[in-house]
Every structure is written in structure tokens, then in C-alpha cells.
Design a protein around this motif. Structure first.
Motif, PDB file in Angstrom:
ATOM      1  N   GLY A  11       1.761   6.644  -2.016  1.00 27.98           N
ATOM      2  CA  GLY A  11       2.739   7.596  -2.535  1.00 27.98           C
ATOM      3  C   GLY A  11       2.274   8.195  -3.850  1.00 27.98           C
ATOM      4  O   GLY A  11       2.387   9.404  -4.072  1.00 27.98           O
ATOM      5  N   ALA A  12       1.763   7.364  -4.727  1.00 30.83           N
ATOM      6  CA  ALA A  12       1.253   7.855  -6.010  1.00 30.83           C
ATOM      7  C   ALA A  12       0.041   8.741  -5.797  1.00 30.83           C
ATOM      8  O   ALA A  12      -0.114   9.774  -6.462  1.00 30.83           O
ATOM      9  N   ARG A  13      -0.806   8.335  -4.868  1.00 34.41           N
ATOM     10  CA  ARG A  13      -1.988   9.145  -4.577  1.00 34.41           C
ATOM     11  C   ARG A  13      -1.588  10.497  -4.017  1.00 34.41           C
ATOM     12  O   ARG A  13      -2.136  11.534  -4.398  1.00 34.41           O
ATOM     13  N   ALA A  14      -0.605  10.513  -3.122  1.00 36.85           N
ATOM     14  CA  ALA A  14      -0.147  11.774  -2.536  1.00 36.85           C
ATOM     15  C   ALA A  14       0.486  12.665  -3.601  1.00 36.85           C
ATOM     16  O   ALA A  14       0.247  13.881  -3.632  1.00 36.85           O
ATOM     17  N   GLU A  15       1.252  12.045  -4.507  1.00 39.98           N
ATOM     18  CA  GLU A  15       1.878  12.811  -5.584  1.00 39.98           C
ATOM     19  C   GLU A  15       0.815  13.424  -6.494  1.00 39.98           C
ATOM     20  O   GLU A  15       0.903  14.591  -6.887  1.00 39.98           O
ATOM     21  N   PHE A  16      -0.190  12.630  -6.825  1.00 42.34           N
ATOM     22  CA  PHE A  16      -1.274  13.137  -7.671  1.00 42.34           C
ATOM     23  C   PHE A  16      -2.038  14.258  -6.973  1.00 42.34           C
ATOM     24  O   PHE A  16      -2.352  15.285  -7.575  1.00 42.34           O
ATOM     25  N   THR A  55       0.814  -1.211   0.000  1.00 42.40           N
ATOM     26  CA  THR A  55       0.000   0.000   0.000  1.00 42.40           C
ATOM     27  C   THR A  55       0.841   1.252   0.000  1.00 42.40           C
ATOM     28  O   THR A  55       0.355   2.320  -0.300  1.00 42.40           O
ATOM     29  N   GLY A  56       2.132   1.147   0.318  1.00 41.54           N
ATOM     30  CA  GLY A  56       2.995   2.316   0.363  1.00 41.54           C
ATOM     31  C   GLY A  56       3.144   2.978  -0.992  1.00 41.54           C
ATOM     32  O   GLY A  56       3.106   4.193  -1.112  1.00 41.54           O
ATOM     33  N   SER A  57       3.310   2.184  -2.036  1.00 41.30           N
ATOM     34  CA  SER A  57       3.481   2.760  -3.368  1.00 41.30           C
ATOM     35  C   SER A  57       2.187   3.388  -3.847  1.00 41.30           C
ATOM     36  O   SER A  57       2.200   4.414  -4.519  1.00 41.30           O
ATOM     37  N   THR A  58       1.079   2.789  -3.500  1.00 46.59           N
ATOM     38  CA  THR A  58      -0.204   3.338  -3.909  1.00 46.59           C
ATOM     39  C   THR A  58      -0.464   4.662  -3.216  1.00 46.59           C
ATOM     40  O   THR A  58      -0.872   5.630  -3.848  1.00 46.59           O
TER      41      THR A  58
END
Length: 165
Positions: free
Chosen positions: A87-92, A82-85
Motif C-alpha cells: 500500500g505504501a509502495r503504491a501510494e509512493f 505485506t499489505g501495508s508495504t
């Protein structure tokens, strides 16, 4: 059939006439049910359908094995799944909360291979030149959007209508 042993009552012997009690009907019914069972047993699922069912079972089994392998790989790895997900969500989310000028600034920094810290460390004249370029690109972008809407307003309305459908 009712039978009376009284000889005088012999004339009153009555036979029950029910179709299910008739020996001919009973024999026909037995033959029919036997034939029906034999027909049901002889009618089988075509071999092609059986092969399709087997293939479907193999596919389901392969998916199940893949899922198990992925779950064990994800749980065994050092990086949580879930960390990568997140992270991508936070970046978006960070990108979407930025203003158009900030997005253009980040794009220009990336094109030039600079970071925000490096930009802030530059002399004021270079920072002003960079800010001027950002404002010019922002103006160009806005002009393009206005031009796209005003070139053919009927086409734009048609596009918006079709998009709404």
C-alpha cells in the motif's frame, strides 16, 4: 645401537647418532611438551572476554525471541504484513507519477480540507480560481528553482560535484 656378538667385530661397533634417539634429547622433549601442555592449560581466555561472549549470546537470544514474536504476531493478525508495504509502495508510486501541477493541486486540496470530488462539484468560477492558484504556485516553485540555480552558478556546480562524489 647395533651390537655384534663377534668379539673381533667389537671394534666396529657403531652407535647410531640421531638426535631423536639421544636419551637426553628425549627427556628434554618430554619435559618441553609437558611444560607446553601445562602452559596451554593455564593460559585461559580472560574473564572479561568470557563475560562479553555471554552478553553477546544473550543479545543474540533476545533478538531471536523478538523475531519469533514478531513473526507470530504478523501471522496471527488480520492485516497481512505485506499489505501495508505494498500500500505504501503504491501510494509512493502514485505520487511520483503525478505531474508537479497535480502535486500542488493535491497539496492545496489538503490544506483546504477538500477532496477532488468536492472540487469538481464546485461552481466553474471557484474551480477556475482554484486552477489559477495552482498555476501561480507552480510558477513560484519554478521561479525558486531557477533562482537557486542562477544565483551563484559556481556554488551550484560545486554542490553538484560534491554530491557526485
Amino acid at each position: 645401537m647395533l651390537v655384534n656378538n663377534n668379539t673381533q667385530a667389537m671394534s666396529t661397533v657403531q652407535q647410531i647418532k640421531r638426535p631423536d634417539m639421544d636419551p637426553a634429547n628425549a627427556a628434554a622433549s618430554a619435559l618441553y611438551s609437558g611444560a607446553l601442555q601445562a602452559a596451554q592449560q593455564s593460559v585461559t581466555v580472560p574473564s572479561a572476554q568470557k563475560e562479553l561472549d555471554k552478553a553477546s549470546d544473550r543479545i543474540d537470544e533476545a533478538f531471536a525471541k523478538t523475531r519469533v514474536q514478531l513473526q507470530t504476531t504478523a501471522s496471527a493478525s488480520d492485516v497481512p504484513a505485506t499489505g501495508s508495504t505494498s500500500g505504501a509502495r503504491a501510494e509512493f508510486t502514485d505520487y511520483m507519477t503525478k505531474s508537479p501541477a497535480e502535486r500542488i493541486r493535491d497539496q492545496l486540496l489538503k490544506e483546504r480540507g477538500l477532496t477532488l470530488e468536492e472540487l469538481n462539484a464546485m461552481p466553474v468560477e471557484q474551480q477556475n480560481a482554484f486552477a489559477k492558484e495552482v498555476s501561480e504556485r507552480l510558477k513560484q516553485q519554478q521561479d525558486q528553482q531557477v533562482a537557486a540555480k542562477s544565483v551563484n552558478p559556481q556554488a551550484q556546480v560545486l554542490k553538484e560535484t560534491l554530491a557526485a562524489i
